[in-house]
Write an enzyme that holds these catalytic residues in place. Structure first.
Site, PDB file in Angstrom:
ATOM      1  N   TYR A  52      36.454 -97.233  30.024  1.00 39.06           N
ATOM      2  CA  TYR A  52      36.568 -98.306  29.040  1.00 39.06           C
ATOM      3  C   TYR A  52      36.833 -99.611  29.791  1.00 39.06           C
ATOM      4  CZ  TYR A  52      38.536-101.498  25.655  1.00 39.06           C
ATOM      5  OH  TYR A  52      38.763-102.615  24.894  1.00 39.06           O
ATOM      6  N   GLU A  63      33.644-105.986  24.908  1.00 40.09           N
ATOM      7  CA  GLU A  63      34.111-104.638  25.246  1.00 40.09           C
ATOM      8  C   GLU A  63      32.930-103.742  25.598  1.00 40.09           C
ATOM      9  OE1 GLU A  63      37.292-102.710  22.671  1.00 40.09           O
ATOM     10  OE2 GLU A  63      35.487-101.757  21.897  1.00 40.09           O
TER      11      GLU A  63
END
Lengths: 385, 285, 385, 285
Positions: free
Chosen positions: C101, C189
């Site tokens: 991530y 993101e």
């Protein structure tokens, strides 16, 4: 590294600063062509990296292509303060209603850039700074914030610029600051920034100095260096990573470190007076290898004024034995009868001294201290060693 | 006591695996400096000279509790190394690297103002407290413990003076080269103040050169605040105006920064100025 | 403003982040074509501005163009959490060896951007934050300094990324931060950032949220808004400069100021309970003019659940007489029998109340205090006023 | 006493010739606020509402000795106006402007940390010390002098509460709207601390809303440091999670920042929480 006027103005234009539509000529014929294309009155301006070209007759008006050719013919090849003029810039003549100074530079005391403006444009800003300091307004710039619009307005207001020019002035100030940072400049200066009779602001003359330390990331600017204008020795020294400045004394100096190099020069003058004095500044830098030392010696000996050579090495990163080997290598390639004094101290000084002594070179003398070395070098230059 | 570095200095070396970094680390260790580790991105987990190497300053500080760092990183990456050290809140940062672009240094300088770090340098020989810690590239053997504080803009010229002091039997509390670049982290005035406050320092030597106004500011400070005797030397009396002498700091700026001007200001402040650096020990007696 | 996955990834690519070479299809036929061009196995992914599409069956593998067409046919038109799928992204399937991530967002408490990484990629980061907070490493970024290389290394080291991927990771982190700042994003993101079996890092899924306040200087991004996915009322409200959120209660609220609007909603729930409650959040903002108020009222009345309307205006910049005129204007254009309660206070409240009273509208009731107003609106919604 | 603004406030108005700026300047003057001048680039030398207009904040401060400024500049130019005010070292900056991009505000915030200025806002109603100074857009008549300090994230909700206090006979020392944006210059904690230290403030009202953690930090501060009684209200109990309610500040972030959570934290810190803002006067008795 200094840029020529024409280079600085090309760079300004790239950042959106209005500049005259001129071009550079290297021959009178080219000057004729450019003047014909531009039409009207033109200015022929010598491109040399030195101030005072106007007084020296290096800037002249021409009212026809023929006159431009004739003036270019006079100026090209002219010598201004020791520099030969190899290029002239042909700019259309502007209709000048007012002249402003605008420049950005590093303020080392403040540790940040400073932008300066003055309504007294067109003259040397140093002169304005001396004689009429209140005529220069300054704004320090936070390097993270950049030049802000209100700072440009503070300048415009500070030099009593008529309000109708504020927007144009502000755009130019911002562009100049951007040009300065993006070019890794230490100086970006427009002098004069003229207000034309038509109410336009235009950068009539410009000057940029680029940070030598940043040329590695400014390849486009690094290529602009005018090597033709430099002495052969300067080019050789730069290629070898040496700091070299030719001076007019008789003692060639080779030292490691700029401060010690200047001190060594000072010593030759202290003991030798104005007559003898240093022939050059030469810093071989830290950790110099034998090759570099040999190049340095060749450069020193190529100066016919040199009557003696003084080596002063205080080893730290630099190892004295390396330097000693470099000197011997250079002497084997460039034999000389010029008397030399060598003083080695610090890292591996003992080894270095042994190398020198074992070589038994008749015109190479040793010294223990800097004082002794300087006195011996002076004596040698005067033929008394 | 001394100032800035001593036996309690826990030193990190940024660029420890490089040619210069490893050479001088070895010298510093030999001198007795307490090097606790080094940083080289991508080499974390390795060992060099018996010291652990880390990938980042942050992890190195966490593991070693370093309270000082010395930077031997190439000029192109030096600003990043400086920001990294500042972000890791290391109290003392010494930057040896030469040739850092001045636009980079102006940013570092601005960032430093509101940080917890003090920077010495860049483009400096570092500092040395005799028999306690050598943080930089000064040859260790030229110094000996004593009570003369030495502060200088120059590198090898400093060695010259320190050597002359030692030869004359005058030991040093701490010797500091602040660097000759246009933008440096710690000024003459900063160091003079530390020497003035250091009980172990009794006399001070200041070595300046042409260019800039740092010596003028030092003179001002000495006149107003120093009670300890100061001797000095200014290099560059024979330099012609407007000529660059290697250091960016050595440009004579618009009539400011000549040797004569500086010498006059320092003399007016009561500093004894030598014509020859080898005279300095005599001036201190 | 939220961007779709495919828009975010296009934006990422622009800043140099490696993304799969897929394209968007709006018909099964297009999906077939894209899958055929890509060759091999593809993923068909519903493009909807809501999480959890995987669980809802909105993401599927297809091993042939035919299968891609068939899956696209299933997914297109599907409803996920109330949103109709109108586009599918066809990406080549990646050979996943690891999932990371990586995200940048604003940390409001610190007042600066923060970049976060986790080796637990591929799942909802909020879940990781709750269940395994130590698996997320963070670096705060000085907005003037930007993301520095050492910070990227701190992240790489913190998530135990194998060293051979550090350079690629660092480049992607820098690109993501640049994308975030240059896009005026509040979130950028990559989840997951996959390590492929071939050792490449690639952004398999992406999400960006753009700061609505900055859309004026991001025209390219402003055009990416998916108006098809929005309710008609939302579009109308935005066009009129109103903040509107539809809820599922029965009392339509029109208030000036977000805090007071929420408070007014809270009051309807406090006195009306869950059964009645607010039908919407609607902030007419400061200094609302009559036109804007009329639009607001039309939007509120377009909701069939609305059983009563509560106006609560505390004039500051907003003038109560203006609001009163706006309400009358709206009622003249959209007559309604829905009971309404109006409470005006602050700037020109007296004038506003007079305007309302003089209009003598039978289903429009006045109230003095907020409490009284809320109680009356609840009663009205229950048919008891 | 009061806090931040009073009779000695010498206020500058940035954007004084704009529609909003001139409207509210007129209101502030009518209230008795000492407006000393305004700034509008390009209009220096003009006059408006009997006050001089300047081109830059720097020249305005030089001429007027302003010690506070209020900004009504359009969102696109607000960051520049803020930097200008900070550079001019004005101690108190109040920014009314709504809709400033958050990337701009993060830079302003960073710049502010090492400055001599305090910022209230942006996107706030400003502040008001009854019968002394109104610096912002709060309607003046709703307040009256007294000893309740009011601090709020919201605009009109603040008016509601101040009005209720005044109706109930409870006057205010100072009323402050700190703004609901994600990045603001002055937090609840900052203001609570000032109220705690202000001898004229005896009780405090805190008005929060969903989103962010500012109220949780306030609760922490109150629990540890406040001796004065605090009553409060939190807007947004009926807001569904994850829905944006006008303010960027009102996004419920990953389970953090719900009304319930904030109310619980404040109650645990001894704050009396109202279900209805009109109950606040009762809670203060």
């Amino acid at each position: 590294m200094n840029l020529h006027e024409y280079q600085s103005k090309m760079r300004f234009a790239k950042f959106g600063i209005p500049v005259p539509m001129g071009r550079v000529a290297t021959t009178p014929q080219e000057a004729y062509e450019i003047a014909r294309e531009l039409g009207g009155t033109v200015v022929v301006k010598a491109q040399v990296l030195v101030g005072g070209r106007g007084k020296a007759g290096g800037v002249k008006l021409a009212h026809s292509p023929e006159e431009a050719e004739q003036i270019a013919n006079q100026i090209l090849g002219m010598e201004i303060k020791g520099l030969i003029v190899r290029r002239v810039l042909i700019d259309p003549a502007a209709n000048i209603a007012g002249e402003i100074y605008l420049g950005v530079t590093n303020d080392r005391a403040a540790g940040k850039p400073v932008i300066m403006a003055s309504s007294e444009g067109g003259v040397e800003i140093e002169q304005v700074a001396r004689e009429k300091p209140e005529a220069i307004v300054r704004e320090h710039i936070d390097p993270f914030l950049g030049l802000r619009d209100y700072q440009a307005r503070n300048l415009a207001s500070g030099i009593n610029l008529p309000r109708e020019h504020w927007k144009a002035f502000s755009r130019i100030a911002t562009a100049l600051y951007n040009c300065y940072t993006a070019s890794d400049a230490t100086l970006a200066e427009i002098n004069p920034l003229v207000i034309t009779a038509e109410g336009q602001l235009i950068a009539l003359d410009g000057k940029m100095v680029i940070d030598d330390n940043a040329l590695f990331r400014q390849p486009e600017l690094a290529e602009m260096r005018d090597v033709e204008a430099e002495a052969k020795e300067t080019i050789q020294a730069r290629a070898a990573g040496l700091s070299y400045v030719k001076l007019d004394g008789q003692i060639g100096c080779m030292v490691n470190g700029a401060g010690l190099a200047m001190t060594t020069m000072d010593m030759t003058k202290l003991y030798g007076g104005d007559d003898v004095g240093p022939a050059n500044f030469l810093d071989i830098g830290g950790g110099a290898q034998a090759d570099k030392v040999a190049t340095a010696l060749r450069i020193i000996l190529s100066d016919p004024n040199v009557k003696s050579v003084l080596f002063n090495i205080f080893g730290g990163i630099t190892r004295c034995d390396e330097v000693a080997r470099g000197i011997l290598q250079a002497l084997s390639e460039v034999p000389t009868t010029v008397p030399m004094v060598i003083r080695l101290n610090g890292t591996n000084a003992k080894e270095g001294r042994e190398i020198i002594e074992n070589a038994r070179i008749p015109n190479l003398h040793s010294a223990e201290t800097l004082t002794e070395a300087a006195q011996k070098a002076v004596a040698a230059a005067k033929g008394a060693l | 006591m001394a100032i800035l570095v001593d036996k309690n200095t826990r030193l990190l070396v940024q660029g420890i695996t490089g040619r210069e970094g490893s050479f001088h680390s070895e010298q510093m260790i030999a001198y007795g400096t307490n090097i606790v580790g080094g940083v080289t991105p991508g080499k974390g987990g390795e060992w060099i000279l018996g010291k652990p190497v880390f990938d980042t300053v942050k992890s190195a500080v966490e593991a070693t509790e370093a309270n000082a760092t010395i930077i031997y990183v190439n000029a192109a990456f030096a600003a990043d190394a400086l920001f990294e050290a500042i972000d890791a809140e290391i109290p003392l940062i010494v930057c040896i690297t030469e040739g850092i672009p001045v636009q980079d240094m102006m940013k570092v300088y601005a960032y430093l103002q509101h940080s917890k770090s003090r920077l010495i340098g860049p483009n400096c020989p570092g500092l040395l407290t005799p028999n306690q810690a050598k943080v930089g590239i000064m040859p260790g053997y030229i110094a000996k413990p004593g009570n003369v504080g030495v502060v200088s803009k120059s590198g090898t010229l400093t060695y010259e003076v320190v050597y002359a002091l030692t030869q004359a039997g005058l030991g040093q509390s701490t010797c500091i080269g602040i660097g000759g670049d246009p933008i440096i982290g710690t000024s003459f005035v900063d160091v003079l103040q530390m020497f003035e406050e250091d009980p172990e320092t009794e006399k001070v030597v200041l070595i300046g050169e042409i260019g800039g106004r740092a010596e003028i500011e030092a003179a001002e400070y000495i006149r107003k605040h120093m009670t300890k005797p100061v001797a000095g030397f200014i290099a560059g009396r024979s330099a012609p105006e407007g000529t660059r002498m290697g250091h960016a700091g050595a440009i004579v700026e618009g009539g400011e920064g000549t040797a004569a001007e500086k010498i006059e200001a320092l003399r007016a402040a009561g500093v004894r100025i030598a014509d020859n650096p080898e005279q300095i020990p005599d001036l201190l007696r």
